[in-house]
Design a protein around this motif. Sequence first.
Motif, mmCIF file in Angstrom:
data_model
loop_
_atom_site.group_PDB
_atom_site.id
_atom_site.type_symbol
_atom_site.label_atom_id
_atom_site.label_comp_id
_atom_site.label_asym_id
_atom_site.label_seq_id
_atom_site.Cartn_x
_atom_site.Cartn_y
_atom_site.Cartn_z
ATOM 1 N N UNK A 145 -0.555 8.449 -13.431
ATOM 2 C CA UNK A 145 0.448 8.023 -12.460
ATOM 3 C C UNK A 145 -0.141 7.517 -11.149
ATOM 4 N N UNK A 146 0.641 6.669 -10.490
ATOM 5 C CA UNK A 146 0.323 6.118 -9.179
ATOM 6 C C UNK A 146 1.555 6.264 -8.300
ATOM 7 N N UNK A 147 1.388 6.783 -7.098
ATOM 8 C CA UNK A 147 2.500 6.897 -6.149
ATOM 9 C C UNK A 147 2.080 6.321 -4.807
ATOM 10 N N UNK A 148 3.038 5.685 -4.135
ATOM 11 C CA UNK A 148 2.823 5.116 -2.809
ATOM 12 C C UNK A 148 4.009 5.488 -1.935
ATOM 13 N N UNK A 149 3.746 5.994 -0.745
ATOM 14 C CA UNK A 149 4.801 6.310 0.202
ATOM 15 C C UNK A 149 4.577 5.575 1.509
ATOM 16 N N UNK A 150 5.625 4.910 2.008
ATOM 17 C CA UNK A 150 5.533 4.160 3.265
ATOM 18 C C UNK A 150 6.747 4.507 4.125
ATOM 19 N N UNK A 151 6.542 4.998 5.337
ATOM 20 C CA UNK A 151 7.693 5.337 6.188
ATOM 21 C C UNK A 151 8.397 4.102 6.718
ATOM 22 N N UNK A 152 9.637 4.284 7.114
ATOM 23 C CA UNK A 152 10.412 3.221 7.755
ATOM 24 C C UNK A 152 11.140 3.844 8.943
ATOM 25 N N UNK A 206 -4.956 8.251 2.570
ATOM 26 C CA UNK A 206 -4.005 8.328 3.675
ATOM 27 C C UNK A 206 -4.371 7.298 4.733
ATOM 28 N N UNK A 207 -3.346 6.683 5.320
ATOM 29 C CA UNK A 207 -3.553 5.624 6.322
ATOM 30 C C UNK A 207 -2.734 5.942 7.569
ATOM 31 N N UNK A 208 -3.404 5.924 8.724
ATOM 32 C CA UNK A 208 -2.735 6.108 10.009
ATOM 33 C C UNK A 208 -2.246 4.751 10.502
ATOM 34 N N UNK A 209 -0.937 4.572 10.517
ATOM 35 C CA UNK A 209 -0.331 3.280 10.864
ATOM 36 C C UNK A 209 -0.716 2.829 12.265
ATOM 37 N N UNK A 210 -0.790 3.776 13.191
ATOM 38 C CA UNK A 210 -1.087 3.444 14.588
ATOM 39 C C UNK A 210 -2.428 2.745 14.768
ATOM 40 N N UNK A 211 -3.328 2.862 13.788
ATOM 41 C CA UNK A 211 -4.616 2.178 13.894
ATOM 42 C C UNK A 211 -4.488 0.672 13.638
ATOM 43 N N UNK A 212 -3.323 0.258 13.140
ATOM 44 C CA UNK A 212 -3.071 -1.153 12.880
ATOM 45 C C UNK A 212 -2.116 -1.726 13.930
ATOM 46 N N UNK A 213 -0.911 -1.187 13.955
ATOM 47 C CA UNK A 213 0.063 -1.579 14.974
ATOM 48 C C UNK A 213 0.798 -0.326 15.424
ATOM 49 N N UNK A 241 4.607 10.440 9.234
ATOM 50 C CA UNK A 241 4.498 9.021 9.606
ATOM 51 C C UNK A 241 3.205 8.385 9.127
ATOM 52 N N UNK A 242 2.796 8.736 7.919
ATOM 53 C CA UNK A 242 1.593 8.156 7.336
ATOM 54 C C UNK A 242 1.907 7.447 6.032
ATOM 55 N N UNK A 243 1.096 6.429 5.749
ATOM 56 C CA UNK A 243 1.143 5.782 4.441
ATOM 57 C C UNK A 243 0.236 6.570 3.500
#
Length: 352
Positions: free
Chosen positions: A161-168, A272-279, A134-136
Amino acid sequence: MVATRCNWQGLQDFCYQVFMKAGLPEPSAAIVAESLVEADLRGVDSHGVVRTAIYLKRIEAGMIDPHSQIEKVSESDANVLVDGNNNFGSVIGRRALEIAMEKAKNNGAAFVGVKGSNHFGTGAYYALKAIEQDMILLVMSNASQTMPPTGGVRPFIGTNPLAVGVPSGEELPFILDMATSVVARGKIIVAAQKGEDIPTGWAIDKDGKPTTDANAALEGSVLPVGGPKGYAISMFIDILSGVLTGAGFGKYVHNMYDNWEQPQNVGHLFIAVDINRFIPLELFKARMDQYIRELKQEPKAHGIQEILIPGELEYRRTQERKANGIELPQKVAEELAEIGRRFGIDFSKASF
């Protein structure tokens, strides 16, 4: 050309056994095999089991050290510099990803730079692992010289290369995984192996002229996607992955196929980004689902049946190939069968 259809689990087990026989520690062999087959499942055949032979050749030539220690060179709350000490790129990448996610959970976000690495496979491999937690994730890597700067003729930068992953939530996750060239050089390698031409606009020959000959393209340069925009993006990836980390950059990232005197010294950057720190995570997932659903319901151009999001085609291809098998070109299958004979492993067990 005849193709061999393989069961994905059998193919992964075959590669795992091969790398074990080649001297990799068990966890490393599992990671390398998984990374390669994941690429084939997603349809990125240029980064799949076709790379097995070159990986083995570089181990045997002392160009990769599967037993080196991956170490932290410097560390603060949200930043780490990792030295892979010339281990396998995917093994180093997995360790850097683990560090980045752990740091992000503690601090909200983390930047992990890597030097002393090798070809690390597809960026989507790491994005999928982060999404499971559950991380970006944003991940980038530089590569050896295969692409000219805009206005140039000879290669200076890689197809970085560049890759981005975002959960839904209920919808498929967003997974961008792109080279900064019109096409990954590995696809031209595959075309050359198959004896096929490449489309106009993919590459130039060594004299700077457009070519559809895959072999001439390999002697020349692939072209940046979007012209000067792709060139600029590739350059900033080289700066962040190479210049910033102390890894190679430009001509100092050595080619895995041509240079047998020096390690590659590839550089990566994991964010890496912890989504919970935003919303709250569940709110974020609900908003992502809404966003994706509304996007896919947009009016469609003439002849278009469906609007897709990045990563959706690869997801569908993965499901199809898990069910029906991975087709390998005859040359690749023969190469793997020969590797199997060398190590006493029966490649036929991987095929349908």
